[in-house]
Design a protein around this motif. Structure first.
Motif, PDB file in Angstrom:
ATOM      1  N   GLY A 111      89.373  23.899  55.429  1.00 38.24           N
ATOM      2  CA  GLY A 111      89.129  24.149  56.967  1.00 38.24           C
ATOM      3  C   GLY A 111      88.847  24.984  58.165  1.00 38.24           C
ATOM      4  N   GLU A 112      88.795  26.346  57.682  1.00 39.03           N
ATOM      5  CA  GLU A 112      88.723  27.559  58.160  1.00 39.03           C
ATOM      6  C   GLU A 112      86.829  27.963  57.980  1.00 39.03           C
ATOM      7  N   ASP A 113      86.807  28.868  58.975  1.00 38.72           N
ATOM      8  CA  ASP A 113      85.961  28.953  59.094  1.00 38.72           C
ATOM      9  C   ASP A 113      85.742  30.946  59.629  1.00 38.72           C
ATOM     10  N   ASN A 114      84.093  31.231  59.453  1.00 42.30           N
ATOM     11  CA  ASN A 114      84.283  32.085  59.863  1.00 42.30           C
ATOM     12  C   ASN A 114      83.485  32.363  61.595  1.00 42.30           C
ATOM     13  N   TYR A 115      83.159  31.410  62.214  1.00 44.45           N
ATOM     14  CA  TYR A 115      82.359  31.254  63.479  1.00 44.45           C
ATOM     15  C   TYR A 115      83.089  32.507  64.540  1.00 44.45           C
ATOM     16  N   THR A 116      84.626  32.454  64.467  1.00 46.55           N
ATOM     17  CA  THR A 116      85.028  33.004  66.095  1.00 46.55           C
ATOM     18  C   THR A 116      84.682  34.417  65.026  1.00 46.55           C
ATOM     19  N   ARG A 117      84.581  34.957  63.998  1.00 43.69           N
ATOM     20  CA  ARG A 117      84.529  36.525  63.512  1.00 43.69           C
ATOM     21  C   ARG A 117      82.519  37.053  64.043  1.00 43.69           C
ATOM     22  N   ILE A 118      82.307  35.991  63.635  1.00 45.52           N
ATOM     23  CA  ILE A 118      80.709  36.041  63.864  1.00 45.52           C
ATOM     24  C   ILE A 118      80.354  36.691  65.445  1.00 45.52           C
ATOM     25  N   LYS A 119      80.759  35.117  66.326  1.00 41.72           N
ATOM     26  CA  LYS A 119      80.917  35.479  67.591  1.00 41.72           C
ATOM     27  C   LYS A 119      81.944  36.992  68.574  1.00 41.72           C
ATOM     28  N   GLN A 120      82.697  37.366  67.568  1.00 46.78           N
ATOM     29  CA  GLN A 120      83.113  38.809  67.837  1.00 46.78           C
ATOM     30  C   GLN A 120      81.844  39.714  67.462  1.00 46.78           C
ATOM     31  N   GLN A 121      81.085  39.253  66.550  1.00 42.01           N
ATOM     32  CA  GLN A 121      80.570  40.402  65.996  1.00 42.01           C
ATOM     33  C   GLN A 121      78.867  40.236  67.310  1.00 42.01           C
ATOM     34  N   ALA A 122      78.849  39.601  68.144  1.00 44.39           N
ATOM     35  CA  ALA A 122      78.021  38.676  68.721  1.00 44.39           C
ATOM     36  C   ALA A 122      77.902  39.793  69.789  1.00 44.39           C
ATOM     37  N   GLU A 123      79.837  39.565  70.065  1.00 43.74           N
ATOM     38  CA  GLU A 123      80.116  40.370  71.817  1.00 43.74           C
ATOM     39  C   GLU A 123      79.526  41.678  71.191  1.00 43.74           C
TER      40      GLU A 123
ATOM     41  N   PHE B 290      77.625  44.059  69.747  1.00 44.75           N
ATOM     42  CA  PHE B 290      76.056  43.908  69.701  1.00 44.75           C
ATOM     43  C   PHE B 290      75.310  44.086  71.815  1.00 44.75           C
ATOM     44  N   GLY B 291      76.989  43.394  72.810  1.00 45.53           N
ATOM     45  CA  GLY B 291      76.090  43.348  74.044  1.00 45.53           C
ATOM     46  C   GLY B 291      75.812  42.206  74.657  1.00 45.53           C
ATOM     47  N   GLY B 292      76.611  40.850  73.631  1.00 44.10           N
ATOM     48  CA  GLY B 292      75.865  39.574  73.781  1.00 44.10           C
ATOM     49  C   GLY B 292      75.520  38.447  73.893  1.00 44.10           C
ATOM     50  N   ILE B 293      74.863  39.060  72.097  1.00 42.14           N
ATOM     51  CA  ILE B 293      73.759  38.400  71.543  1.00 42.14           C
ATOM     52  C   ILE B 293      74.252  37.017  71.576  1.00 42.14           C
ATOM     53  N   THR B 294      73.348  36.109  70.647  1.00 43.28           N
ATOM     54  CA  THR B 294      74.490  34.855  70.449  1.00 43.28           C
ATOM     55  C   THR B 294      74.389  34.730  68.594  1.00 43.28           C
ATOM     56  N   SER B 295      75.280  33.627  68.370  1.00 42.25           N
ATOM     57  CA  SER B 295      75.911  34.267  67.372  1.00 42.25           C
ATOM     58  C   SER B 295      74.576  34.282  65.549  1.00 42.25           C
ATOM     59  N   GLU B 296      73.885  33.018  66.101  1.00 37.47           N
ATOM     60  CA  GLU B 296      72.601  33.074  65.455  1.00 37.47           C
ATOM     61  C   GLU B 296      72.249  34.462  65.573  1.00 37.47           C
ATOM     62  N   GLN B 297      71.687  35.160  66.150  1.00 43.39           N
ATOM     63  CA  GLN B 297      70.971  36.339  65.908  1.00 43.39           C
ATOM     64  C   GLN B 297      72.218  37.442  65.291  1.00 43.39           C
ATOM     65  N   ALA B 298      73.014  36.952  65.815  1.00 46.32           N
ATOM     66  CA  ALA B 298      74.492  37.456  65.230  1.00 46.32           C
ATOM     67  C   ALA B 298      74.510  37.711  63.889  1.00 46.32           C
TER      68      ALA B 298
ATOM     69  N   ASP C 231      80.878  47.151  59.854  1.00 47.62           N
ATOM     70  CA  ASP C 231      80.936  45.808  59.406  1.00 47.62           C
ATOM     71  C   ASP C 231      79.436  45.320  60.136  1.00 47.62           C
ATOM     72  N   THR C 232      78.744  44.538  59.215  1.00 45.90           N
ATOM     73  CA  THR C 232      77.454  43.830  59.415  1.00 45.90           C
ATOM     74  C   THR C 232      78.030  42.565  59.706  1.00 45.90           C
ATOM     75  N   PRO C 233      77.509  42.087  60.500  1.00 45.55           N
ATOM     76  CA  PRO C 233      77.535  40.349  60.590  1.00 45.55           C
ATOM     77  C   PRO C 233      77.474  39.709  59.416  1.00 45.55           C
ATOM     78  N   GLU C 234      78.173  38.660  59.201  1.00 42.36           N
ATOM     79  CA  GLU C 234      78.415  37.921  58.899  1.00 42.36           C
ATOM     80  C   GLU C 234      76.861  37.582  58.213  1.00 42.36           C
ATOM     81  N   SER C 235      76.626  36.972  56.750  1.00 45.76           N
ATOM     82  CA  SER C 235      74.605  36.669  56.669  1.00 45.76           C
ATOM     83  C   SER C 235      74.833  35.216  56.816  1.00 45.76           C
ATOM     84  N   GLU C 236      75.810  33.865  56.947  1.00 47.82           N
ATOM     85  CA  GLU C 236      75.453  33.181  57.406  1.00 47.82           C
ATOM     86  C   GLU C 236      76.755  32.889  58.018  1.00 47.82           C
ATOM     87  N   PHE C 237      76.615  31.261  58.481  1.00 49.20           N
ATOM     88  CA  PHE C 237      77.826  30.377  58.709  1.00 49.20           C
ATOM     89  C   PHE C 237      78.586  29.602  57.401  1.00 49.20           C
ATOM     90  N   ARG C 238      79.946  29.841  57.309  1.00 56.51           N
ATOM     91  CA  ARG C 238      80.901  29.314  56.289  1.00 56.51           C
ATOM     92  C   ARG C 238      81.661  28.569  56.722  1.00 56.51           C
TER      93      ARG C 238
END
Length: 234
Positions: free
Chosen positions: A112-124, A126-134, A100-107
């Protein structure tokens, strides 16, 4: 006369009961599309499989094999999910087993649903990088995968497995990289562009799913040691 009347009433009652039973069975089938007429549960592959093998396919064990596939231009193509043109003109969306590759943009989606939670999980992962880094890693994965697939034809191995019945089918994808045939999922792992996270399967060469996952985990540990991709952002 009384006997005939009772027989007529009984016949009418049986017709009504039969009609109700047929209606109930029809409604139950609609509510349980994954069960066939014999009462056996269908596999997800059977639910989403095309009625017959596509043109230009071969067989490799349980897999249908499509050689000479090309990337189709689609705005939602991503690092691990993309639209593919198969030999014969059929076009379908495939996503990779195991990775699973991280999302390539915030959507933000309709409703009203978004992918922010999924991106946060992907960031975690990799050891807790930021969502923006993910998201940046997701972009890099996309920038790696799509040109690679567009460069030359590749091979798809699939059983038309669509667990969410969303017309996206899992597949192994064999590409040429550095003059060698490689699996796309392992190339992403080696570069630190994905997490070993999603559904796996037995490999087309017969390698069991558990052993393949161990192999990918070993590649991931090596990528961490080199601080490749997302592993270098901590």
């Amino acid at each position: 006369m009384a006997i005939r009347a009772r027989q007529s009433t009984l016949s009418s009652l049986l017709v009504v009961v039969a009609a109700v039973c047929l209606w109930g069975w029809d409604q139950w089938q609609k509510a349980h599309p994954s069960v066939d007429t014999a009462g056996h549960r269908k596999s997800s592959a059977e639910e989403s499989a095309p009625p017959s093998p596509g043109k230009g396919s071969e067989r490799a064990g349980r897999y249908e094999v499509y050689r000479g596939c090309t990337l189709a231009k689609e705005k939602h193509n991503d690092g691990d999910s993309f639209e593919v043109s198969l030999p014969g003109g059929r076009t379908d969306i495939f996503r990779l087993y195991f990775v699973d590759t991280p999302e390539s943009e915030f959507r933000t989606y309709r409703g009203g649903e978004d992918n922010y939670t999924r991106i946060k999980q992907q960031a975690e992962y990799f050891g807790g990088i930021t969502s923006e880094q993910a998201v940046e890693i997701g972009r890099r994965a996309k920038e790696f995968t799509l040109p690679l697939l567009a460069k030359r034809p590749f091979t798809i191995y699939t059983v038309w497995d669509s667990p969410f019945n969303d017309q996206r089918y899992h597949a192994f994808i064999e590409v040429e990289d550095g003059g060698k045939s490689r699996w796309l999922d392992e190339l992403l792992v080696e570069r630190g562009f994905c997490r070993v996270f999603t559904k796996g399967a037995e490999m087309p060469d017969g390698t069991p799913m558990a052993r393949r996952k161990d192999q990918l985990r070993a590649m991931e540990r090596e990528a961490k040691g080199r601080r490749a991709g997302a592993w270098g952002l901590r």
